[in-house]
Design an enzyme around this catalytic site. Sequence first.
Site, short mmCIF file in Angstrom:
data_model
loop_
_atom_site.label_atom_id
_atom_site.label_comp_id
_atom_site.label_asym_id
_atom_site.label_seq_id
_atom_site.Cartn_x
_atom_site.Cartn_y
_atom_site.Cartn_z
N HIS A 276 0.85 -1.20 0.00
CA HIS A 276 0.00 0.00 0.00
C HIS A 276 0.88 1.24 0.00
CE1 HIS A 276 -3.14 2.86 1.26
NE2 HIS A 276 -3.99 1.97 0.79
N GLU B 169 -7.90 -4.81 -0.39
CA GLU B 169 -8.49 -5.54 -1.52
C GLU B 169 -8.59 -7.04 -1.27
OE1 GLU B 169 -9.84 -3.81 -3.50
OE2 GLU B 169 -8.70 -2.04 -4.04
N1 COA Z 1 4.01 -7.79 -4.76
C1 COA Z 1 5.32 -7.82 -5.04
N2 COA Z 1 6.13 -6.77 -4.90
C2 COA Z 1 5.59 -5.62 -4.48
C3 COA Z 1 4.22 -5.52 -4.16
C4 COA Z 1 3.42 -6.66 -4.31
N3 COA Z 1 2.12 -6.64 -4.03
N4 COA Z 1 3.94 -4.26 -3.77
C5 COA Z 1 5.10 -3.60 -3.83
N5 COA Z 1 6.09 -4.42 -4.27
C6 COA Z 1 7.50 -4.08 -4.45
C7 COA Z 1 7.68 -3.15 -5.64
O1 COA Z 1 7.96 -3.90 -6.81
C8 COA Z 1 8.85 -2.32 -5.21
O2 COA Z 1 10.03 -3.04 -5.45
P1 COA Z 1 11.33 -2.31 -6.02
O3 COA Z 1 11.62 -1.19 -5.08
O4 COA Z 1 12.36 -3.38 -6.04
O5 COA Z 1 10.94 -1.82 -7.38
C9 COA Z 1 8.69 -2.21 -3.71
O6 COA Z 1 7.90 -3.34 -3.32
C10 COA Z 1 7.98 -0.95 -3.27
O7 COA Z 1 6.82 -0.81 -4.03
P2 COA Z 1 6.22 0.57 -4.57
O8 COA Z 1 5.86 0.43 -6.00
O9 COA Z 1 7.06 1.73 -4.19
O10 COA Z 1 4.92 0.65 -3.74
P3 COA Z 1 3.82 1.72 -3.99
O11 COA Z 1 3.60 2.35 -2.69
O12 COA Z 1 4.07 2.60 -5.12
O13 COA Z 1 2.63 0.80 -4.48
C11 COA Z 1 0.81 -0.59 -4.56
C12 COA Z 1 1.59 0.43 -3.72
C13 COA Z 1 -0.51 -0.87 -3.85
C14 COA Z 1 0.51 -0.02 -5.96
C15 COA Z 1 1.63 -1.89 -4.68
O14 COA Z 1 1.95 -2.39 -3.40
C16 COA Z 1 0.95 -2.94 -5.53
O15 COA Z 1 1.06 -2.89 -6.75
N6 COA Z 1 0.22 -3.90 -4.86
C17 COA Z 1 -0.47 -4.93 -5.61
C18 COA Z 1 -1.78 -4.38 -6.18
C19 COA Z 1 -2.83 -4.15 -5.11
O16 COA Z 1 -3.04 -4.97 -4.22
N7 COA Z 1 -3.52 -3.02 -5.23
C20 COA Z 1 -4.55 -2.64 -4.31
C21 COA Z 1 -4.07 -1.53 -3.43
S1 COA Z 1 -5.24 -1.11 -2.16
#
Ligand code: COA
Length: 398
Positions: free
Chosen positions: A276, A334
């Site tokens: 998140h 979610e």
């Molecule tokens: N599975 C695997 N790796 C994940 C992950 C997940 N669910 N969520 C984050 N990561 C990884 C990213 O690839 C990133 O790795 P890196 O630094 O090596 O590139 C690291 O963790 C940090 O992620 P980041 O993209 O900075 O997190 P964010 O705060 O921008 O993104 C979300 C938040 C929700 C978009 C992200 O966690 C995600 O895509 N989750 C899955 C989709 C989901 O459940 N969405 C509903 C949200 S309520």
Amino acid sequence: MKNGTNFVPGLEGVVAAETRLSHVDGLAGELIISGFPLVELAANATFEETVYLLWHGRLPIAAELTTFQHKLAAYRPVPPATLALLKSVAAESAPTMDALRIGAGTLSLGISEERDWEIGRLGDSGNLPISQSLNNPLAFAIVARFPTIVAAYWRFLQGQEPIVPRTDLSHAANYLYMLTGEEPSAARVRGLETYLNTVVDHGLNASTFAARVIIATNSDLVSAVTGAVGALKGPLHGGAPGPALDTVFEIGVPERAEPVLRAKLEAGERLMGFGHRIYKVRDPRAEVLAAAAEQMFAADGDMALYELAKEVEATAVTLLAEHKPGRNLQTNVEFYTALLLHGLGLATDLFTPTFAISRAAGWIAHCLEQQRYGRLIRPQSTYIGETGLVWQPVGVRG
Ligand code: COA
């Protein structure tokens, strides 16, 4: 900072409103709704009580609640023009969120707005009086009719006629009834009410901000809420709950959780329902929805699916800690939303519209708050284009 200005991409960290409605603490994993920790409110309140709380700043006493329930229930039927429109939209098999956006725009038909506050009277959100009686009929019509629009459209999509709403059922029970024609069990109603309470408001999220920007122009509630539906539809906001459930189904049995999830991570995929932007600990909404799902599945559902989801969750959190050490990737809202709504018998295409059915009450509360504040939201942009170009008639442009 970019180009020496205060530009903050995505407005991250920018405070654009003061609110009494909800507070999100991403580090402590806390969500407060109008003073109540989420866990206090979600599983105890009816949805009507939560809406009253958001709109009035306090819980109703018994007589107030009865009046409020009756008033909301009376607004449930939608105008015939809305139904006719939804029927023609169904002929194109548009997604249910599109139909909700289209239907939402019709909700001002036959209703004229009565404002509860003189715009800009106070100009200071720190000292807002709490409304004792909310009169704006559009507020009631929007919350009461969102479920009617979604259920009617869903039935049109299945080639069925809509079911006339009942006024003797609660908001949550009537929504399930209008989808299926069957009166839902108490366990299902409780499960849905807990879900609706859990997602009703969440700080200045994108759709809420959109609603506040629209109402701050002195526009009307239907316009604000219709814009907010458009914002919620996007996959970066409310539009991506299905894939988490797909993963659970793909895994199928607990023993496959580790190999399947490991393979996904090794292939560079993200595990849906985890991580998140704000919460760096377990999303408190996941906590509440997991408990609600357990209760509902135990009383009235497929407990094996719940057990499988628990196993998938535990394995995912362990593998994510291994795969991305220090990132603290935890379960988000979610994951259990999908499980709970699936357990209630809702198809995946209904997940985001059901989110909107709840969040509409939060959008309206924010609109009322913004109206009391009465200040146009008008930020600035930094121009990064060219200057001093010389006009050339169309025939001589190269
Ligand atoms: N599975 C695997 N790796 C994940 C992950 C997940 N669910 N969520 C984050 N990561 C990884 C990213 O690839 C990133 O790795 P890196 O630094 O090596 O590139 C690291 O963790 C940090 O992620 P980041 O993209 O900075 O997190 P964010 O705060 O921008 O993104 C979300 C938040 C929700 C978009 C992200 O966690 C995600 O895509 N989750 C899955 C989709 C989901 O459940 N969405 C509903 C949200 S309520």
